[in-house]
Design an enzyme around this catalytic site. Structure first.
Site: not given
Lengths: 505, 505
Positions: A269-270, A273, A299
């Site tokens: 997830h990170e 980003h 997001e």
């Protein structure tokens, strides 16, 4: 172009570059505070952070900035500037306008309240006592209303707030897309919950040593194309990614030895980003455009990698062996199909940040509805706990035992972050839209992923999203990619197909 | 006290606090640059560092600062201020005076040269070609001369430079103490070198895995009283300690798997610096007094712990078992006496930073003599390589094969750091003086160390050195502790006794 104008433009860009350098220092202070500041150094660190943040605020709303903006927005002037400059001017103007009319003492009082509010929230959460926290929420809302009125007394306050996080997306749009989404998801969640077919996640919960998880997280970041020469991986209690500039974008994660999913999917997830920030065009360096364009688009990038790729079958066709290698035999007896079903287990739960991809949007919609009611004057702060619990029961069929796992679970309101939550669900909707558009351009996407050939994905994202940084508005990105606007249909289609197949409902 | 004066004092202290907050951010940027900045982020990082450093410089030499200093140094005013304020004023005045007369463009040119000079030095060192580096040294000396003249046209330039690093210690003192030291050490080094009794260091050079060394370094820092709640340990190619404030003092070290002494004694050395910074009085927070008082006193603290304690017999009587525990059997066949002799092996070598404690001062004295000659106009830059090699032969009996391991080995001159080297040897002399004074107050020091009871040492150092930060001048610290001035006798006595005993000469 006159030489005076040329000089003004250069001076303005140098001033903007100076502010950006300060912002990078502030980002490093924030990163360090959350990854490595020694315990006793925390309060000094907060003071240094405050001093530099104030300096940024002062420069961004200074007479000097005002003079530049006035000179560079005059009619007939913009066409004379370098192509990028008007966009930089616009970005600075937005920030300037938002803050310039707030009286210094009110802003100071707000910052002080913010500084105290987190501790109050923590205590209230721990004691599951919303009444402790209520006065802070009320004061925070009061500040937000006043600040929004200073900025634009004619606009709806909640619109002004939403505009910070997702420019140009207001309640008319959100009401419509969130209603569609909610109406599709509530019955789907019920069907999945009551299905006789359920995954077995026992093997996922076997102890997984931190060191091995760290190696797995690093391998996963490399797998998805994160550039370790322009970043690093550290630990943090509340994981985040932070971009100082495209050449220094740092990822953090958290290791739970009882549940490796926290770190594995959290890291991806990170990493999503971070891939965004690493691939912003270097032409934007030294300007406020050198970052993601909105919370929602940001997001969308983390969720695209975490959910649409990282929880997909082809991704695990390729990476299950890699996981097994790091897992010391834990998954030897688990088939790929069993594993795939297990990591996609969906069930109603109380805590947003731990929710699966099917139920997650409902958590966000609930918060949106409460925030909207608060700022419309239809909901009183004191009624939040009860309404929260009712909506949880209505949308997810479960009810918090106390407010610590209900209305007090998130920290956002302690910091005055109203209007922020919707971007979580918007990001999800965008991700599904982008994914459908990506498949049109890369029709063999599944094979591509299964082969670990992410180059076409990176290229597509760079071309359509990443490179622009904040120089392209979210609405323009979505329109240019999809030909239309925000549309929840792709997300509904994705969740419906995936979970009806998995749960055979 | 008039309320106007009171207000001026408060405003001044707030301004100073702001500068200190900036300094802390600059320190964090420096720490991060040397421990964790990703490769591609290095050049952006340098820009951010430059922007904030410039802001510090501008504030420290601003009209605002000038006005405060003028107001707060008026006659009859100082007695009205809080007791600490005049010292803060003095410290700010020193920096102000030193820089205020330097024309902005000259300082800019100097900073630019400094920015380029390290790369030139690196290339010259790699190619062992001093001629490549010579123009930079010449320009650096020229800048230093001009800057020193702006500050005080009547003073000797080299005195002005020395005064930065070790206030109040000039060539008259250095000539005398360094000559004494040199005359004692040269024959002692010869005696040790030609002794038939020599230690066997083979076992020290067995592979020692990095992870085990890291654990040992951490254990050693805890052993000597470093507070991990107010600091952390990281890796760096060129180890250092850095204090953001007394609550955040960071240590770095370097692991050489073929020679564990690098990390072990390097960590204790940096730990000694860190103990100093951690124990500066918190009353000095937010002022430029909240740091070590001089390079020399700082080095005395690192050397006291590294050499006088960390290489002492009682220290290893206590810690040899701890080392063995981390060393996986490597030292099981080596007696404590053999180990003690081995880690104290002394022999002439070419590189200062790798020199042992006996030969180390001669490396520093050599540099001092060359610098002094350069600024007196008695030595030309082009003659440095030859003179360097002659002095090496004269003092240590060895001669560099090329300038890469001779005159080009240190980076200091590339950064314009002339006058800095002497403080390394001064710190050594101070350390020996402090050690003798400490023994007077703690007569059973050896037993205390052997028992791991460092509390009396910490208490003594805090009382006599640490707490004052920069609020007490080095010369006053030494006078109050010893009753006299800088005296090389204790160091000579220490080295003479220790090495004659070890080498039986």
């Amino acid at each position: 172009m006159t030489s005076i104008l040329k000089k003004t433009e250069q001076d303005f860009l140098a001033f903007v570059k100076k502010i950006e350098d300060y912002e990078q220092a502030v980002s490093l202070l924030a990163w360090d505070a959350r990854t490595g500041t020694p315990k006793k150094g925390v309060s000094q660190r907060a003071e240094v952070y405050g001093t530099l943040s104030t300096a940024v605020f002062e420069m961004a709303t200074s007479k000097e900035m005002g003079t530049y903006l006035e000179a560079l927005t005059e009619k007939n002037v913009q066409a004379e500037l370098s192509p990028l400059t008007p966009k930089v001017v616009q970005k600075c103007q937005e920030k300037y306008d938002r803050y310039i009319n707030i009286p210094q003492d009110e802003y100071q009082a707000y910052m002080t309240l913010q500084g105290q509010s987190e501790a109050v929230w923590q205590e209230a959460k721990q004691k599951a006592d919303f009444e402790l926290f209520r006065p802070n929420v009320e004061k925070m809302i009061d500040f937000q209303k006043r600040f929004a009125n200073y900025y634009d007394p004619k606009a709806h306050v909640y619109h002004t707030l939403l505009d910070v996080y997702e420019p140009g997306v207001f309640t008319d749009t959100l009401d419509k897309v969130f209603a569609e989404l909610r109406e599709a998801l509530v019955p789907l969640v019920q069907a999945v919950t009551t299905s006789a077919v359920q995954p077995n996640i026992d093997r996922l919960l076997q102890p997984f040593p931190k060191e091995k998880q760290r190696a797995l997280s690093e391998a996963m970041l490399r797998e998805i194309g994160y550039d370790f020469d322009a970043g690093r991986l550290d630990e943090a209690a509340h994981p985040f990614a932070i971009g100082l500039n495209p050449n220094d974008v740092r990822v953090t994660t958290r290791y739970n030895e009882q549940d490796f999913r926290t770190a594995l999917f959290g890291t991806i997830h990170e990493g999503g980003h971070a891939l965004y920030e690493q691939n912003v065009s270097k032409d934007l360096l030294g300007t406020p455009l050198c970052q993601g364009t909105s919370m929602g688009i940001h997001e969308s990038q983390s969720l695209l990698w975490e959910k649409f790729i990282g929880k997909s079958k082809p991704f695990w066709e390729r990476n299950y062996e890699l996981l097994k290698k790091h897992a010391a035999g834990k998954f030897d007896q688990m088939s790929l199909d069993e594993f795939y079903f297990a990591v996609n287990k969906a069930e109603p739960s109380l805590i947003r940040v731990e929710a699966d991809e099917l139920t997650y949007p409902l958590h966000v919609i609930l918060r949106y509805e409460l925030e909207k009611g608060l700022f419309a004057g239809e909901i009183a702060v004191k009624d939040l706990p009860g309404l929260w619990n009712e909506k949880m029961a209505e949308y997810l069929g479960i009810r918090p035992a106390h407010d610590g796992e209900g209305v007090l679970q998130d920290t956002h309101w302690a910091f005055g972050l109203f209007g922020y939550f919707p971007s979580y669900a918007l990001g999800y909707i965008y991700a599904a839209q982008l994914k459908e558009a990506l498949v049109k351009d890369v029709p063999n996407l599944d094979e591509t992923i299964a082969a670990g050939n992410y180059a076409p994905i990176h290229e597509w994202l760079r071309t359509n999203v990443h490179q622009y940084g904040a120089a392209k508005k979210p609405v323009d990105i979505i329109r240019d990619v999809t030909g239309g606007g925000i549309d929840p249909t792709p997300l509904i289609r994705y969740l419906d197909e995936k979970y009806r197949r998995l749960y055979q409902v």
